[in-house]
Design a protein around this motif. Structure first.
Motif, PDB file in Angstrom:
ATOM      1  N   ALA A 141       0.836  -1.203   0.000  1.00 10.75           N
ATOM      2  CA  ALA A 141       0.000   0.000   0.000  1.00 10.75           C
ATOM      3  C   ALA A 141       0.870   1.252   0.000  1.00 10.75           C
ATOM      4  CB  ALA A 141      -0.940  -0.002   1.204  1.00 10.75           C
ATOM      5  N   ALA A 142       1.960   1.223   0.759  1.00 10.42           N
ATOM      6  CA  ALA A 142       2.867   2.372   0.795  1.00 10.42           C
ATOM      7  C   ALA A 142       3.482   2.618  -0.574  1.00 10.42           C
ATOM      8  CB  ALA A 142       3.958   2.150   1.839  1.00 10.42           C
ATOM      9  N   GLU A 143       3.919   1.561  -1.223  1.00 13.21           N
ATOM     10  CA  GLU A 143       4.510   1.695  -2.562  1.00 13.21           C
ATOM     11  C   GLU A 143       3.481   2.204  -3.568  1.00 13.21           C
ATOM     12  OE1 GLU A 143       7.738   1.444  -3.448  1.00 13.21           O
ATOM     13  OE2 GLU A 143       8.049   1.268  -1.288  1.00 13.21           O
ATOM     14  N   ALA A 144       2.263   1.682  -3.481  1.00 17.98           N
ATOM     15  CA  ALA A 144       1.214   2.139  -4.395  1.00 17.98           C
ATOM     16  C   ALA A 144       0.906   3.616  -4.149  1.00 17.98           C
ATOM     17  CB  ALA A 144      -0.049   1.300  -4.214  1.00 17.98           C
ATOM     18  N   GLY A 145       0.940   4.025  -2.906  1.00 20.66           N
ATOM     19  CA  GLY A 145       0.712   5.425  -2.583  1.00 20.66           C
ATOM     20  C   GLY A 145       1.786   6.328  -3.150  1.00 20.66           C
ATOM     21  N   LYS A 146       3.033   5.882  -3.078  1.00 27.41           N
ATOM     22  CA  LYS A 146       4.140   6.665  -3.635  1.00 27.41           C
ATOM     23  C   LYS A 146       4.016   6.810  -5.150  1.00 27.41           C
ATOM     24  CE  LYS A 146       7.431   5.251  -0.101  1.00 27.41           C
ATOM     25  NZ  LYS A 146       8.600   4.416   0.175  1.00 27.41           N
ATOM     26  N   ALA A 147       3.472   5.782  -5.794  1.00 28.67           N
ATOM     27  CA  ALA A 147       3.369   5.787  -7.249  1.00 28.67           C
ATOM     28  C   ALA A 147       2.139   6.540  -7.754  1.00 28.67           C
ATOM     29  CB  ALA A 147       3.323   4.349  -7.771  1.00 28.67           C
TER      30      ALA A 147
END
Length: 64
Positions: A21-27
């Protein structure tokens, strides 16, 4: 798989979902989407922390 292993597995799974979820948020390019992923990350982390707390409680229980 015993109860301790299940809790460890669940906590690791929740942490992996929080990281995703954190990675998706960054992207994400939209602020609302980033915010949604941030909330998801927070919830997954809370679930992982709760599993860790149950593990600790289970390990210190009499007869464990």
């Amino acid at each position: 798989m015993n109860a301790t292993e299940r809790r460890q597995h669940k906590a690791a799974d929740y942490r992996a979902k929080a990281n995703a979820a954190a990675e998706a948020g960054k992207a994400a390019s939209l602020e609302t989407v980033r915010a949604n992923h941030g909330r998801a990350e927070q919830r997954w982390t809370e679930l992982a922390d709760a599993e860790d707390a149950r593990l600790k409680q289970y390990a210190t229980a009499p007869g464990a």
